[in-house]
Design a protein around this motif. Structure first.
Motif, PDB file in Angstrom:
ATOM      1  N   MET A   1      42.420 -54.075 -31.807  1.00  0.00           N
ATOM      2  CA  MET A   1      43.125 -53.335 -30.755  1.00  0.00           C
ATOM      3  C   MET A   1      42.242 -52.458 -29.895  1.00  0.00           C
ATOM      4  SD  MET A   1      46.371 -54.004 -30.603  1.00  0.00           S
ATOM      5  CE  MET A   1      46.023 -55.724 -30.889  1.00  0.00           C
ATOM      6  N   THR A   2      41.041 -52.153 -30.360  1.00  0.00           N
ATOM      7  CA  THR A   2      40.128 -51.337 -29.535  1.00  0.00           C
ATOM      8  C   THR A   2      38.777 -52.053 -29.447  1.00  0.00           C
ATOM      9  OG1 THR A   2      39.467 -50.031 -31.462  1.00  0.00           O
ATOM     10  CG2 THR A   2      41.288 -49.169 -30.161  1.00  0.00           C
ATOM     11  N   PRO A   3      38.785 -53.279 -28.910  1.00  0.00           N
ATOM     12  CA  PRO A   3      37.556 -54.073 -28.932  1.00  0.00           C
ATOM     13  C   PRO A   3      36.433 -53.417 -28.118  1.00  0.00           C
ATOM     14  CG  PRO A   3      39.147 -55.042 -27.430  1.00  0.00           C
ATOM     15  CD  PRO A   3      39.858 -53.928 -28.150  1.00  0.00           C
ATOM     16  N   SER A   4      35.221 -53.703 -28.515  1.00  0.00           N
ATOM     17  CA  SER A   4      34.054 -53.144 -27.817  1.00  0.00           C
ATOM     18  C   SER A   4      33.465 -54.124 -26.810  1.00  0.00           C
ATOM     19  CB  SER A   4      32.965 -52.786 -28.837  1.00  0.00           C
ATOM     20  OG  SER A   4      33.475 -51.875 -29.779  1.00  0.00           O
ATOM     21  N   SER A   5      33.748 -55.425 -26.961  1.00  0.00           N
ATOM     22  CA  SER A   5      33.169 -56.426 -26.052  1.00  0.00           C
ATOM     23  C   SER A   5      33.724 -56.239 -24.638  1.00  0.00           C
ATOM     24  CB  SER A   5      33.509 -57.837 -26.528  1.00  0.00           C
ATOM     25  OG  SER A   5      33.081 -58.024 -27.850  1.00  0.00           O
ATOM     26  N   ARG A   6      32.858 -56.432 -23.670  1.00  0.00           N
ATOM     27  CA  ARG A   6      33.268 -56.338 -22.267  1.00  0.00           C
ATOM     28  C   ARG A   6      32.714 -57.540 -21.516  1.00  0.00           C
ATOM     29  NH1 ARG A   6      35.968 -53.119 -24.405  1.00  0.00           N
ATOM     30  NH2 ARG A   6      36.419 -50.966 -23.829  1.00  0.00           N
ATOM     31  N   GLY A   7      33.499 -58.094 -20.575  1.00  0.00           N
ATOM     32  CA  GLY A   7      33.056 -59.250 -19.818  1.00  0.00           C
ATOM     33  C   GLY A   7      33.308 -59.076 -18.330  1.00  0.00           C
ATOM     34  N   THR A   8      33.425 -60.193 -17.636  1.00  0.00           N
ATOM     35  CA  THR A   8      33.509 -60.149 -16.170  1.00  0.00           C
ATOM     36  C   THR A   8      34.526 -61.154 -15.616  1.00  0.00           C
ATOM     37  OG1 THR A   8      31.751 -61.796 -16.022  1.00  0.00           O
ATOM     38  CG2 THR A   8      31.086 -59.481 -15.791  1.00  0.00           C
ATOM     39  N   ILE A   9      34.951 -60.880 -14.384  1.00  0.00           N
ATOM     40  CA  ILE A   9      35.646 -61.869 -13.556  1.00  0.00           C
ATOM     41  C   ILE A   9      34.797 -62.034 -12.299  1.00  0.00           C
ATOM     42  CG2 ILE A   9      37.674 -62.260 -12.094  1.00  0.00           C
ATOM     43  CD1 ILE A   9      39.294 -60.811 -14.312  1.00  0.00           C
ATOM     44  N   ARG A  10      34.486 -63.267 -11.989  1.00  0.00           N
ATOM     45  CA  ARG A  10      33.648 -63.558 -10.812  1.00  0.00           C
ATOM     46  C   ARG A  10      34.275 -64.710 -10.038  1.00  0.00           C
ATOM     47  NH1 ARG A  10      31.981 -59.164 -11.079  1.00  0.00           N
ATOM     48  NH2 ARG A  10      30.085 -58.470 -12.098  1.00  0.00           N
ATOM     49  N   LEU A  11      33.948 -64.781  -8.750  1.00  0.00           N
ATOM     50  CA  LEU A  11      34.426 -65.901  -7.936  1.00  0.00           C
ATOM     51  C   LEU A  11      33.582 -67.138  -8.234  1.00  0.00           C
ATOM     52  CD1 LEU A  11      34.863 -64.179  -4.440  1.00  0.00           C
ATOM     53  CD2 LEU A  11      36.634 -64.611  -6.172  1.00  0.00           C
ATOM     54  N   ALA A  12      34.268 -68.287  -8.261  1.00  0.00           N
ATOM     55  CA  ALA A  12      33.516 -69.547  -8.361  1.00  0.00           C
ATOM     56  C   ALA A  12      33.031 -69.951  -6.975  1.00  0.00           C
ATOM     57  CB  ALA A  12      34.392 -70.642  -8.952  1.00  0.00           C
ATOM     58  N   ASP A  13      33.834 -69.638  -5.965  1.00  0.00           N
ATOM     59  CA  ASP A  13      33.430 -69.848  -4.567  1.00  0.00           C
ATOM     60  C   ASP A  13      34.284 -68.933  -3.701  1.00  0.00           C
ATOM     61  OD1 ASP A  13      35.901 -71.117  -3.882  1.00  0.00           O
ATOM     62  OD2 ASP A  13      35.159 -73.027  -4.633  1.00  0.00           O
TER      63      ASP A  13
ATOM     64  N   PRO B   1      39.142 -68.286 -10.441  1.00  0.00           N
ATOM     65  CA  PRO B   1      37.916 -67.521 -10.675  1.00  0.00           C
ATOM     66  C   PRO B   1      37.334 -67.786 -12.060  1.00  0.00           C
ATOM     67  CG  PRO B   1      39.842 -66.101 -10.842  1.00  0.00           C
ATOM     68  CD  PRO B   1      40.345 -67.470 -10.456  1.00  0.00           C
ATOM     69  N   LEU B   2      36.117 -67.324 -12.261  1.00  0.00           N
ATOM     70  CA  LEU B   2      35.424 -67.501 -13.547  1.00  0.00           C
ATOM     71  C   LEU B   2      35.777 -66.324 -14.454  1.00  0.00           C
ATOM     72  CD1 LEU B   2      31.950 -68.507 -12.030  1.00  0.00           C
ATOM     73  CD2 LEU B   2      33.773 -70.036 -12.863  1.00  0.00           C
ATOM     74  N   LEU B   3      36.468 -66.625 -15.546  1.00  0.00           N
ATOM     75  CA  LEU B   3      36.993 -65.580 -16.436  1.00  0.00           C
ATOM     76  C   LEU B   3      36.129 -65.530 -17.691  1.00  0.00           C
ATOM     77  CD1 LEU B   3      40.721 -66.758 -16.152  1.00  0.00           C
ATOM     78  CD2 LEU B   3      39.519 -65.108 -14.693  1.00  0.00           C
ATOM     79  N   ASP B   4      35.447 -64.413 -17.870  1.00  0.00           N
ATOM     80  CA  ASP B   4      34.570 -64.300 -19.043  1.00  0.00           C
ATOM     81  C   ASP B   4      34.825 -62.984 -19.776  1.00  0.00           C
ATOM     82  OD1 ASP B   4      32.724 -64.358 -20.982  1.00  0.00           O
ATOM     83  OD2 ASP B   4      30.966 -64.317 -19.670  1.00  0.00           O
ATOM     84  N   PRO B   5      35.780 -62.999 -20.711  1.00  0.00           N
ATOM     85  CA  PRO B   5      36.045 -61.760 -21.458  1.00  0.00           C
ATOM     86  C   PRO B   5      34.977 -61.435 -22.490  1.00  0.00           C
ATOM     87  CG  PRO B   5      37.446 -63.544 -22.244  1.00  0.00           C
ATOM     88  CD  PRO B   5      36.696 -64.094 -21.059  1.00  0.00           C
ATOM     89  N   ASN B   6      34.079 -62.394 -22.723  1.00  0.00           N
ATOM     90  CA  ASN B   6      32.965 -62.153 -23.646  1.00  0.00           C
ATOM     91  C   ASN B   6      33.456 -61.799 -25.053  1.00  0.00           C
ATOM     92  OD1 ASN B   6      30.301 -61.799 -24.472  1.00  0.00           O
ATOM     93  ND2 ASN B   6      30.267 -59.639 -23.884  1.00  0.00           N
ATOM     94  N   TYR B   7      34.464 -62.565 -25.519  1.00  0.00           N
ATOM     95  CA  TYR B   7      35.003 -62.313 -26.859  1.00  0.00           C
ATOM     96  C   TYR B   7      33.883 -62.317 -27.890  1.00  0.00           C
ATOM     97  CZ  TYR B   7      39.718 -63.523 -25.135  1.00  0.00           C
ATOM     98  OH  TYR B   7      40.901 -63.565 -24.459  1.00  0.00           O
ATOM     99  N   TYR B   8      33.931 -61.363 -28.795  1.00  0.00           N
ATOM    100  CA  TYR B   8      32.969 -61.253 -29.901  1.00  0.00           C
ATOM    101  C   TYR B   8      31.538 -61.069 -29.410  1.00  0.00           C
ATOM    102  CZ  TYR B   8      36.726 -62.630 -33.091  1.00  0.00           C
ATOM    103  OH  TYR B   8      37.894 -62.680 -33.811  1.00  0.00           O
ATOM    104  N   GLY B   9      31.384 -60.735 -28.114  1.00  0.00           N
ATOM    105  CA  GLY B   9      30.037 -60.433 -27.625  1.00  0.00           C
ATOM    106  C   GLY B   9      29.462 -59.226 -28.357  1.00  0.00           C
ATOM    107  N   ASP B  10      30.333 -58.311 -28.746  1.00  0.00           N
ATOM    108  CA  ASP B  10      29.902 -57.163 -29.543  1.00  0.00           C
ATOM    109  C   ASP B  10      30.261 -57.434 -31.000  1.00  0.00           C
ATOM    110  OD1 ASP B  10      29.881 -54.621 -30.939  1.00  0.00           O
ATOM    111  OD2 ASP B  10      29.737 -53.682 -28.952  1.00  0.00           O
ATOM    112  N   PRO B  11      29.258 -57.476 -31.889  1.00  0.00           N
ATOM    113  CA  PRO B  11      29.518 -57.865 -33.287  1.00  0.00           C
ATOM    114  C   PRO B  11      30.485 -56.940 -34.016  1.00  0.00           C
ATOM    115  CG  PRO B  11      27.174 -57.325 -32.927  1.00  0.00           C
ATOM    116  CD  PRO B  11      27.845 -57.235 -31.601  1.00  0.00           C
ATOM    117  N   ARG B  12      30.684 -55.714 -33.514  1.00  0.00           N
ATOM    118  CA  ARG B  12      31.649 -54.829 -34.182  1.00  0.00           C
ATOM    119  C   ARG B  12      33.050 -55.438 -34.166  1.00  0.00           C
ATOM    120  NH1 ARG B  12      30.189 -49.447 -30.919  1.00  0.00           N
ATOM    121  NH2 ARG B  12      29.886 -51.060 -29.346  1.00  0.00           N
ATOM    122  N   ASP B  13      33.353 -56.209 -33.123  1.00  0.00           N
ATOM    123  CA  ASP B  13      34.691 -56.814 -33.044  1.00  0.00           C
ATOM    124  C   ASP B  13      34.883 -57.844 -34.158  1.00  0.00           C
ATOM    125  OD1 ASP B  13      34.962 -55.230 -30.842  1.00  0.00           O
ATOM    126  OD2 ASP B  13      34.764 -56.856 -29.369  1.00  0.00           O
TER     127      ASP B  13
END
Ligand SMILES: Cc1cc2nc3c(=O)[nH]c(=O)nc-3n(C[C@H](O)[C@H](O)[C@H](O)COP(=O)(O)OP(=O)(O)OC[C@H]3O[C@@H](n4cnc5c(N)ncnc54)[C@H](O)[C@@H]3O)c2cc1C
Length: 517
Positions: A370-382, A389-401
């Protein structure tokens, strides 16, 4: 109902709201209570929802239909998987396709907002707006609203598996909460639901449909916003298309973006408001270098333990998730960081094998960080408005999660194995006996393979005062006059609950800010 479009020179609006989802319906309805202002609401989806939208237990099957944008993440670097990201595309937005749990986060998760640079947005500050949206009975009226547009209540007759789940949570040592939805308790309790007389109540049902006849409110549907228009640092309107026809809605007051965490960030980027290097890369003219747009994207990662049943599990008539629990992992600091649901259906990642049990044969104990530490991005594909758009929540990017979710798995299994659930339990199907709690590598593999979104994306237009903030604490886009964002995207950090109730509160407050009440 035909679409009513009034736009162009001389017919400008005082407010143009982009996105008719949870927040957009609230903002448009509240603003148009003032007969002296003219309001336009622009929604990409249809005005008429599918019949199935109203039928609570059908909600998982709405994904991939006409009322869903049906997006997906980019390949996640930690897990190597693509995670589907449903979101509503219809009047009512995601409130028309969601799981209908109506619950606030624990107060600690709002009190993190002032600490992160959004003074005035702690739990006590937001409480009047959370209360304003809801109509509850039999709760503490000092904490819960009693006369708001949304009639919310727990399931009138809990599903027997959910009832056994509550007994199991208590047997496993968790407190039973009087009102787990209040934001003030931890433990397990009955979740309030957006279900009235057996039918879903979306934001459109509760707020917008009752006021559609107002002469000062125009609603245009099947209309895709392409960009906001900015002249001399001021937002002057919105360009949108209906079919192949382009329109411009002129706005003399504020344009309010309520496109959700994906839609609002996408629209700012398409308008040239965002990190300049990225805008140049995709060929969008830079209007304002606002580096935080599309950053800070996060979601609750979710997984389940699935049990087969020796007896048929009756079909649920509600949302399959009547029971909710909040608890702490060993990593928690200042508040609960794990949520649990006991579902009367087998619920697992779409990528898992099709040989798994079907509804009627199994049930699940779901858990999410419920309080994840991973952070990601939303970017345009064009640079095209219609391109996903390109959706990258970066799940589990932070090992604490991963650690928090491993604790969630242990707690879910501890609930799943006690006597109170014995009449329903045959065997643990997922993760199954091959994944022992003390086998860190096997647990990690299971968490990665069973990962699904909780569909609680937030944070892409974060509120704050630092250079990476997108909106200030009055929800104004920093550096552009006459442009605000009011939806899930402004949350600095995610609340420790399903996000819809909080978005209603944010939108209620946005309306007050816009009307200077
Ligand atoms: C499948 C699912 C299940 C969920 N379950 C729950 C739950 O049980 N409980 C809970 O609390 N939360 C749940 N959520 C999350 C919750 O519904 C959302 O947090 C909330 O609805 C977000 O509100 P919003 O106003 O920010 O965005 P949305 O409600 O998504 O609204 C955004 C609107 O903007 C429109 N839009 C976007 N871009 C454009 C554009 N360019 N032009 C015109 N219109 C545009 C969209 O079509 C949409 O209608 C769930 C979400 C999903 C998808």
């Amino acid at each position: 109902m035909g679409d009513d479009v009034r736009s162009g020179p001389g017919r400008g609006y005082d407010f143009v709201v982009v996105g008719g989802g949870t927040a957009g319906c609230v903002v448009a309805a509240r603003l148009s209570e003032n007969p002296d202002v003219r309001v336009l609401l622009i929604e990409a989806g249809s005005r008429e929802p599918l019949d199935a939208v109203a039928v609570p237990p059908v909600w998982p099957a709405l994904q991939g239909t006409a009322v869903d944008w049906a997006g997906a993440s980019v390949v996640q670097s930690a897990t190597g998987t693509v995670i589907p990201w449903p979101r509503g595309r219809v009047l009512g937005g995601s409130s028309a396709i969601n799981g209908m749990c109506f619950i606030r986060g624990h107060r600690s998760s709002y009190d993190a907002w002032p600490a992160a640079g959004a003074p005035g947005w702690g739990f006590d500050d937001l409480l009047p707006y959370l209360r304003r949206s809801e109509r509850t009975q039999g709760r503490d009226p000092a904490v819960r609203g009693v006369d708001g547009p949304l009639t919310v209540a727990p399931a009138p007759e809990p599903h027997p598996v959910a009832a056994a789940g509550l007994a199991a949570a208590a047997e496993a040592g968790h407190p039973v909460a009087a009102d787990i939805n209040s934001g003030l308790e931890e433990g397990f309790g009955w979740c309030d639901l957006n279900i009235v007389d057996g039918r879903r109540q979306s934001a459109a049902d509760a707020y917008l449909v009752p006021v559609l006849a107002r002469p000062n409110l125009d609603v245009v549907t099947d209309a895709l916003a392409h960009r906001v228009c900015v002249t001399g640092g001021r937002c002057t309107g919105v360009e949108y298309s209906v079919g192949t026809t382009m329109h411009t809605a002129a706005c003399s007051g504020d344009v309010v973006l309520a496109g959700g965490t994906v839609g609002s960030a996408q629209l700012l980027l398409l308008s040239g408001i965002g990190p300049q290097a990225h805008l140049r890369e995709v060929g969008v003219d830079v209007e304002l270098d606002l580096p935080g747009v599309g950053s800070n994207v996060h979601d609750h990662p979710r997984s389940t333990v699935v049990y087969s049943s020796p007896v048929p599990v009756p079909a649920g008539v509600n949302n399959h998730a009547e029971l909710i629990g909040l608890a702490r992992s060993p990593l928690a600091h200042g508040g609960p960081d794990l949520q649990f649901q006991v579902l009367e259906i087998p619920y697992f990642a779409p990528a898992l094998p099709p040989s798994l049990p079907v509804p009627g044969q199994a049930y699940s104990v779901a858990f999410g960080a419920m309080t994840p530490s991973s952070r990601g991005t939303i970017r345009l594909a064009d640079a095209r408005p219609g391109t996903a758009p390109l959706l990258d929540p970066n799940y589990y990017g932070d090992p604490r999660d991963v650690e928090v979710m491993a604790a969630g798995l242990r707690i879910a299994r501890a609930i799943g194995r006690v006597d109170a659930l014995a009449p329903w339990r045959a065997e643990e199907v997922l993760p199954g006996p091959g994944v022992r709690d003390d086998d860190g590598e096997a647990v990690r593999r299971y968490l990665f393979g069973s990962l699904r979104t909780y569909s609680h994306q937030v944070g892409s237009c974060r509120m704050g005062t630092d250079d990476m903030a997108v909106v200030d604490t009055d929800l104004r886009v920093r550096g552009i006059d006459g442009l605000r964002v009011a939806d899930a995207s402004v949350m600095p950090s995610i609340v420790s609950a399903n996000t819809n109730a909080t978005v209603y509160g944010i939108a209620e407050r946005a309306a007050d800010l816009l009307l200077s009440r």
